[in-house]
Motif scaffolding. Structure first.
Motif, PDB file in Angstrom:
ATOM      1  N   ALA A  18     -18.076   7.411  -2.740  1.00 53.89           N
ATOM      2  CA  ALA A  18     -18.108   8.507  -1.599  1.00 53.89           C
ATOM      3  C   ALA A  18     -17.353   8.848  -1.618  1.00 53.89           C
ATOM      4  CB  ALA A  18     -18.701   8.174  -0.685  1.00 53.89           C
ATOM      5  N   THR A  19     -15.994   8.163  -1.637  1.00 56.07           N
ATOM      6  CA  THR A  19     -14.913   9.419  -1.156  1.00 56.07           C
ATOM      7  C   THR A  19     -13.999   9.965  -2.070  1.00 56.07           C
ATOM      8  OG1 THR A  19     -13.323   7.266  -1.770  1.00 56.07           O
ATOM      9  CG2 THR A  19     -14.392   7.407   1.233  1.00 56.07           C
ATOM     10  N   ARG A  29      -2.228  13.546 -12.927  1.00 57.97           N
ATOM     11  CA  ARG A  29      -1.156  14.459 -13.382  1.00 57.97           C
ATOM     12  C   ARG A  29      -0.372  14.470 -15.538  1.00 57.97           C
ATOM     13  NH1 ARG A  29       0.588  11.152  -9.489  1.00 57.97           N
ATOM     14  NH2 ARG A  29       0.666   8.630 -10.786  1.00 57.97           N
ATOM     15  N   HIS A  63      -9.483   6.781  -6.546  1.00 57.13           N
ATOM     16  CA  HIS A  63      -8.466   7.722  -6.463  1.00 57.13           C
ATOM     17  C   HIS A  63      -7.404   7.584  -7.020  1.00 57.13           C
ATOM     18  CE1 HIS A  63     -10.575   9.696  -2.774  1.00 57.13           C
ATOM     19  NE2 HIS A  63     -10.666   8.198  -2.557  1.00 57.13           N
ATOM     20  N   ASP A 115      -5.493  10.587  -9.115  1.00 57.37           N
ATOM     21  CA  ASP A 115      -4.708  10.939  -9.462  1.00 57.37           C
ATOM     22  C   ASP A 115      -3.249  10.798 -10.425  1.00 57.37           C
ATOM     23  OD1 ASP A 115      -5.177  12.680  -7.151  1.00 57.37           O
ATOM     24  OD2 ASP A 115      -4.113  10.619  -5.787  1.00 57.37           O
ATOM     25  N   PRO A 134     -12.374   0.297  -2.687  1.00 59.47           N
ATOM     26  CA  PRO A 134     -11.502   2.277  -1.844  1.00 59.47           C
ATOM     27  C   PRO A 134     -10.868   3.313  -2.466  1.00 59.47           C
ATOM     28  CG  PRO A 134     -10.795   0.075  -0.293  1.00 59.47           C
ATOM     29  CD  PRO A 134     -11.657  -0.032  -2.097  1.00 59.47           C
ATOM     30  N   PHE A 135      -9.271   2.721  -2.883  1.00 58.49           N
ATOM     31  CA  PHE A 135      -8.704   3.062  -3.678  1.00 58.49           C
ATOM     32  C   PHE A 135      -8.611   3.535  -5.393  1.00 58.49           C
ATOM     33  CE2 PHE A 135      -5.505   0.745  -0.337  1.00 58.49           C
ATOM     34  CZ  PHE A 135      -6.351   0.957  -0.048  1.00 58.49           C
ATOM     35  N   PRO A 182     -16.936  14.067  -4.077  1.00 58.35           N
ATOM     36  CA  PRO A 182     -16.188  15.578  -3.376  1.00 58.35           C
ATOM     37  C   PRO A 182     -14.669  16.243  -4.467  1.00 58.35           C
ATOM     38  CG  PRO A 182     -16.318  14.112  -0.853  1.00 58.35           C
ATOM     39  CD  PRO A 182     -16.573  13.659  -2.271  1.00 58.35           C
ATOM     40  N   ARG A 183     -13.969  15.093  -4.716  1.00 59.98           N
ATOM     41  CA  ARG A 183     -12.595  15.314  -5.395  1.00 59.98           C
ATOM     42  C   ARG A 183     -13.109  15.843  -6.728  1.00 59.98           C
ATOM     43  NH1 ARG A 183      -7.629  11.532  -4.686  1.00 59.98           N
ATOM     44  NH2 ARG A 183      -7.238  13.554  -5.256  1.00 59.98           N
ATOM     45  N   ALA A 227       0.663  -0.946  -0.143  1.00 56.12           N
ATOM     46  CA  ALA A 227      -0.377   0.332   0.087  1.00 56.12           C
ATOM     47  C   ALA A 227       0.789   1.133  -0.371  1.00 56.12           C
ATOM     48  CB  ALA A 227      -0.867   0.078   1.341  1.00 56.12           C
ATOM     49  N   LEU A 228       1.991   0.899   0.717  1.00 56.23           N
ATOM     50  CA  LEU A 228       3.097   2.327   1.278  1.00 56.23           C
ATOM     51  C   LEU A 228       3.026   2.781  -0.522  1.00 56.23           C
ATOM     52  CD1 LEU A 228       4.146   4.170   3.253  1.00 56.23           C
ATOM     53  CD2 LEU A 228       6.025   2.280   3.256  1.00 56.23           C
ATOM     54  N   MET A 240       1.563   3.369  -2.765  1.00 61.38           N
ATOM     55  CA  MET A 240       0.717   4.314  -3.640  1.00 61.38           C
ATOM     56  C   MET A 240       1.041   5.466  -3.253  1.00 61.38           C
ATOM     57  SD  MET A 240      -3.229   3.497  -3.572  1.00 61.38           S
ATOM     58  CE  MET A 240      -3.307   2.042  -1.372  1.00 61.38           C
ATOM     59  N   VAL A 241       1.834   6.088  -2.609  1.00 61.63           N
ATOM     60  CA  VAL A 241       2.215   7.113  -2.204  1.00 61.63           C
ATOM     61  C   VAL A 241       3.683   7.175  -2.087  1.00 61.63           C
ATOM     62  CG1 VAL A 241       0.554   7.694  -0.384  1.00 61.63           C
ATOM     63  CG2 VAL A 241       1.935   6.560   0.209  1.00 61.63           C
ATOM     64  N   SER A 249       0.121   3.264 -12.475  1.00 61.46           N
ATOM     65  CA  SER A 249      -0.180   5.010 -12.309  1.00 61.46           C
ATOM     66  C   SER A 249       1.250   5.790 -12.641  1.00 61.46           C
ATOM     67  CB  SER A 249      -0.714   4.911 -10.749  1.00 61.46           C
ATOM     68  OG  SER A 249       0.009   4.606 -10.301  1.00 61.46           O
ATOM     69  N   TYR A 250       2.254   4.870 -12.348  1.00 60.81           N
ATOM     70  CA  TYR A 250       3.544   5.514 -13.038  1.00 60.81           C
ATOM     71  C   TYR A 250       3.690   5.933 -14.113  1.00 60.81           C
ATOM     72  CZ  TYR A 250       3.349   5.953  -7.161  1.00 60.81           C
ATOM     73  OH  TYR A 250       2.937   6.245  -6.355  1.00 60.81           O
TER      74      TYR A 250
END
Lengths: 137, 191
Positions: free
Chosen positions: B110-111, B91, B83, B87, B79-80, B114-115, B15-16, B18-19, B59-60
């Protein structure tokens, strides 16, 4: 370089969706196991004092019964939390609120809705002492 | 790379990543078009664990196959994934047709909503107004109501005034305040 996983965090937020996003970002994506979440600001100091002193407190600004500014004032009056980094989370895009956040003593601000990929960088920058007032994209 | 190597790469994802894509940098540089297509296939894999891990790698990678895959993932029920897709498109495809995001909005998790709303507001496309108007009464989250009202205040005109007026008595203080600001922003009626 700060080891973000080594810190204790407290997030105070009354919006369930925002809490879910924060769990997803900090808990799952960043692998942080030391995140405590309060779902409102009632009895705030009593509940805070029941925790290990957090390194970082993330405060929603518009919550009940005490808004983020009031909670900040409570924390800053207790010397045990002098070294705690306090970050405002806000959905506002108004510049006057940024000025107010800075003047009242927050260490930084991050705009909601949060981005999984941007949040860790912004958090790290604030912890490194950089001026992050990320209100409007 | 062969598919077995791609699968090993997928299995190595945490998971890490992702960031913090650091450990992936070298592997990503070695990917060719065939590998990217394989990764896109894995994104649609039935195994949800393998699916999001493949999406993290993709994504990269700035590639047309990535962009097409991410457009589809905006409405993923995971959930991911939505998002990650959002992103990635921000990018690598800053000029992406706003209709991609407008169409995804009602079906996205739902999460992410808003974005999407904030992006639609920033891009200033009035074609989003009917979708926003439909979504607003269903929005349980105060953050989502707030972002929609803010967007309608920027994008809308007199046609949205009545809808926003219904939120000046919202349970949430911040939503009420935002509704008042939005009403001030709307073009005054010429009637």
């Amino acid at each position: 370089m700060h080891d973000l996983q080594a810190y204790h965090y407290l997030y105070v937020e009354d919006d369930p969706l925002s809490r879910e996003v924060m769990q997803m970002i900090m808990g799952t994506a960043m692998g942080i196991e030391t995140l405590t979440i309060f779902d409102d600001s009632s009895n705030f100091m009593e509940r805070l004092q029941g925790l290990m002193v957090p390194h970082v407190i993330l405060l929603d600004i518009h919550m009940k019964p005490h808004n983020g500014f009031e909670v900040l004032d409570m924390i800053r009056q207790d010397s045990r939390y002098n070294s705690t980094t306090i970050i405002a989370l806000t959905a506002s895009v108004m510049n006057e609120e940024v000025t107010q956040l800075r003047e009242r003593g927050f260490n930084g601000a991050i705009a909601k809705p949060l981005s999984i990929q941007a949040f860790p960088t912004l958090l790290r920058q604030i912890l490194e002492g950089q001026a992050v007032w990320h209100i409007a994209d | 790379m062969k598919s077995i190597v791609i699968d090993e790469l997928i299995d190595s994802i945490e998971a890490l990543d992702m960031v913090a894509p650091g450990k992936l940098t070298l592997a990503i540089q070695r990917l060719n078009t065939e590998d990217v297509a394989l990764l896109a296939e894995r994104v649609h894999h039935e195994n949800r664990d393998r699916s999001w891990k493949a999406a993290v790698i993709l994504s990269y990678v700035n590639h047309p196959v990535t962009l097409e895959t991410m457009r589809q993932l905006l409405t993923a029920n995971h959930p991911f994934l939505g998002h990650i897709a959002f992103d990635t498109l921000e990018r690598y495809a800053p000029d992406e047709d706003i209709q991609t995001f407008v169409k995804a909005l009602p079906q996205s998790i739902a999460t992410l909503q808003p974005r999407l709303v904030r992006l639609i507001e920033k891009r200033g496309d009035k074609r989003a107004i009917p979708v926003l108007m439909t979504l607003l009464p269903k929005a349980k989250s105060s953050l989502l109501r707030l972002t929609i009202i803010q967007a309608l205040g920027v994008l809308g005109d007199d046609e949205v005034r009545e809808v926003i007026e219904g939120y000046v008595e919202d349970d949430d203080h911040h939503v009420r305040k935002r509704a008042m600001i939005a009403l001030e922003q709307l073009t005054p009626s010429e009637r």
